[in-house]
Design an enzyme around this catalytic site. Structure first.
Site, PDB file in Angstrom:
ATOM      1  N   SER A  10      23.799  46.473 -12.360  1.00 46.05           N
ATOM      2  CA  SER A  10      24.701  46.844 -13.457  1.00 46.05           C
ATOM      3  C   SER A  10      23.885  47.244 -14.685  1.00 46.05           C
ATOM      4  CB  SER A  10      25.639  45.686 -13.785  1.00 46.05           C
ATOM      5  OG  SER A  10      24.947  44.682 -14.470  1.00 46.05           O
ATOM      6  N   ARG A  40      24.399  51.146 -15.622  1.00 44.51           N
ATOM      7  CA  ARG A  40      25.136  51.417 -16.850  1.00 44.51           C
ATOM      8  C   ARG A  40      24.349  52.386 -17.735  1.00 44.51           C
ATOM      9  NH1 ARG A  40      25.182  46.794 -18.541  1.00 44.51           N
ATOM     10  NH2 ARG A  40      27.199  46.116 -17.732  1.00 44.51           N
ATOM     11  N   ASN A  68      25.383  56.432 -18.281  1.00 47.48           N
ATOM     12  CA  ASN A  68      25.696  56.954 -19.615  1.00 47.48           C
ATOM     13  C   ASN A  68      24.786  58.109 -19.995  1.00 47.48           C
ATOM     14  OD1 ASN A  68      27.780  55.506 -21.437  1.00 47.48           O
ATOM     15  ND2 ASN A  68      26.925  53.918 -20.123  1.00 47.48           N
TER      16      ASN A  68
END
Lengths: 283, 159
Positions: free
Chosen positions: A206, A210, A214
Site C-alpha cells: 500500500s 499509493r 498518484n
C-alpha cells in the site's frame, strides 16, 4: 523530420507520444526481463538524494545557535515539524525514526517535484544528447517506490526486533492479534500467522502503490494535457483554442499537483512513522 | 508528430505556476521563516539584556555591601573612640574628686589644728593669769594687763 520518423516506429500520434513518454531509459544487465534496470529512475534518484544530503550537510555544518539564516530557519522549521510528528506518533525508543522520516519526506517530495517541470523539457533536452527515452519522476516508477517501501520495512523489522528481542518478535507472529492459552494457542497460531503475513505484505504494497499510483496518474494527466496541441500547426484556428485550453488545464493541474506531491510525501512519511510505532509496540 | 507548440505552452504553464507560488505560497513560507528569525533574535537580545542587568545588579550589590562594611567599620571605630573618651573622662573625674577630697581633708585638719592651738592658747593664758594672781596675791585686772597676758599666751602657744 528525424523525430517524426522515429515516432512512426512506435505508432505515432497521441498514443505514440504517450507510449514514448512512459518508456524508461532501460539497460539490460542480463538476458532476463527481470534484469532490466531503469537507468533514468536510478540516476534521478541518486542525483536528488545526493543533492539532498549535500545541501543538508552544508546547512547543518553552518548551523548556528544564534540567529539563523533564512535557509537554516527553513530547514529548522522542516526538521521541527517532522520531529513533532515523530514525537506525537512514535512512543518507542529510537534515534533514527525522526531522521528516517525526514529523509523519506524530503526524498519523496524532491522526486515528486520533478513532476512540476514541464513534461517535455528534460526528455527533449536528453534527446539532443542522443538519449531516446527519459522519465524524470523517479516515484512514478513502481520499482523505486517498492524499493523504498522494502527499505523502510527492513528498518521497521529492525525496530521491532530491537524493541522486543528476536524471540518475542517472532513469537508475536503466532500469538497476535488473537491471544489465547492452552489448546487455543496452538489452534489460533496458523490464523495469527496468516493475518500477520497478509499484514506484512499489505503494508509495503500500500505504501509503494499509493505513491506510485498518484505520481503515475499525475504524469499521465500532464501527458494528456500536452496532447492538446500535439501536431498542431500555427496556421490553424483550432491550434489557438486548444493552446488556450492547454494553458488553463496545465495551469490548474500543475497548481493542484503542488498539493499532491506534498501530500504524497507527507503520507509516505506519516505511514513510515505509524508503522514504526506499531512495530515498536508490544501486543 | 510536432511538439514545438506543446513545449512552449508547457513552459508558459511552468512560469504561470511559478508566479502563483511566488505570489500566494512563498510569502507565507518566508513570513514563517522571518517570524522564527525574529523570535530567536528577540530571545537572544532579551537574554543578553538580562545578562547585562544581572552583572550590573551584581556590581551594584557589591558596591552596597562594601559601603555598608565601610560604614560599619567607621561606626565601630567611633564607638571605640567614644568609649575610650568616656573612660578617660571618668578617670579624670575620679582623680579630681580624689584631689578635692584630699584637699578638703587637709583643710579640715588645718582648721582643727588652728582651733586646737587657739583653745590651747586661751587655756594657757587663763592658767598663766591664775598663776600670776596667785603669785602676786591679788587680782590682776585682765584689762590692764591684757597686753602682757596676750604676749604670754602667744609665747606659750609658740612654745
Amino acid at each position: 523530420m528525424r523525430f517524426a520518423m522515429r515516432v512512426e516506429e512506435t505508432g505515432g500520434g497521441m498514443t505514440g507520444y504517450i507510449k514514448h513518454h512512459l518508456t524508461h531509459l532501460t539497460v539490460n544487465i542480463g538476458h532476463d526481463k527481470l534484469l532490466a534496470v531503469h537507468l533514468d529512475s536510478v540516476i534521478f534518484k541518486a542525483v536528488i538524494a545526493l543533492l539532498f544530503v549535500v545541501s543538508f550537510f552544508f546547512i547543518a555544518r553552518r548551523a548556528t545557535s544564534g540567529v539563523p539564516s533564512k535557509t537554516q530557519a527553513a530547514v529548522e522549521l522542516l526538521v521541527g515539524f517532522v520531529d513533532g510528528m515523530v514525537k506525537d506518533t512514535f512512543h518507542g525508543k529510537s534515534d533514527f525514526i525522526a531522521p528516517l522520516a525526514l529523509t523519506t519526506f524530503c526524498l519523496v517530495f524532491l522526486e515528486n517535484f520533478m513532476d512540476m517541470l514541464p513534461v517535455d523539457f528534460l526528455p527533449e533536452s536528453a534527446k539532443i544528447f542522443g538519449v531516446e527515452h527519459l522519465r524524470v519522476v523517479a516515484t512514478a516508477d513502481i520499482n523505486t517506490t517498492v524499493g523504498m517501501a522494502l527499505g523502510v520495512f527492513l528498518l521497521l523489522w529492525y525496530v521491532g526486533i530491537k524493541h522486543k528481542g528476536v524471540v518475542s518478535f517472532f513469537k508475536e507472529w503466532f500469538t497476535a492479534p488473537f491471544h489465547a492459552h492452552g489448546l487455543w494457542l496452538i489452534l489460533l497460531a496458523p490464523i495469527n500467522l496468516l493475518l500477520r503475513l497478509i499484514e506484512e505484505l499489505v503494508r509495503p504494497l500500500s505504501l509503494s502503490l499509493r505513491l506510485f499510483g498518484n505520481m503515475y496518474a499525475g504524469e499521465l494527466i500532464f501527458l494528456l494535457i500536452a496532447c492538446f496541441t500535439l501536431d498542431a500547426a500555427l496556421n490553424h484556428v483550432s491550434t489557438y483554442v486548444m493552446g488556450g485550453a492547454q494553458f488553463i488545464a496545465g495551469f490548474i493541474w500543475t497548481a493542484f499537483h503542488i498539493l499532491i506531491i506534498t501530500l504524497q510525501a507527507f503520507i509516505f512519511m506519516t505511514l513510515t512513522i505509524v508503522y514504526a510505532s506499531m512495530a515498536a509496540e508490544r501486543h | 508528430m510536432d511538439i514545438a507548440i506543446t513545449l512552449v505552452i508547457q513552459g508558459l504553464v511552468f512560469f504561470g505556476v511559478a508566479w502563483l507560488v511566488m505570489v500566494f505560497i512563498w510569502p507565507h513560507i518566508i513570513a514563517a521563516i522571518e517570524a522564527r528569525q525574529k523570535t530567536i533574535a528577540d530571545g537572544l537580545d532579551a537574554a543578553a539584556k538580562s545578562q547585562k542587568e544581572l552583572s550590573e545588579a551584581t556590581a551594584r550589590s557589591k558596591d552596597i555591601l562594601r559601603d555598608a562594611r565601610d560604614r560599619a567599620a567607621l561606626l565601630i571605630e567611633q564607638a571605640n573612640k567614644r568609649s575610650n573618651e568616656i573612660v578617660e573622662e571618668a578617670k579624670g573625674t575620679a582623680a579630681n574628686e580624689a584631689q578635692r577630697l584630699v584637699s578638703q581633708a587637709q583643710g579640715e585638719v588645718a582648721r582643727e589644728t588652728t582651733r586646737a592651738r587657739e583653745g590651747l592658747r586661751q587655756e594657757v593664758g587663763k592658767l598663766a593669769l591664775q598663776g600670776a594672781s596667785r603669785v602676786l596675791g591679788r587680782d590682776i585686772d585682765s584689762n590692764t594687763h591684757a597686753d602682757l597676758l596676750d604676749q604670754l599666751a602667744a609665747e606659750v602657744a609658740r612654745g
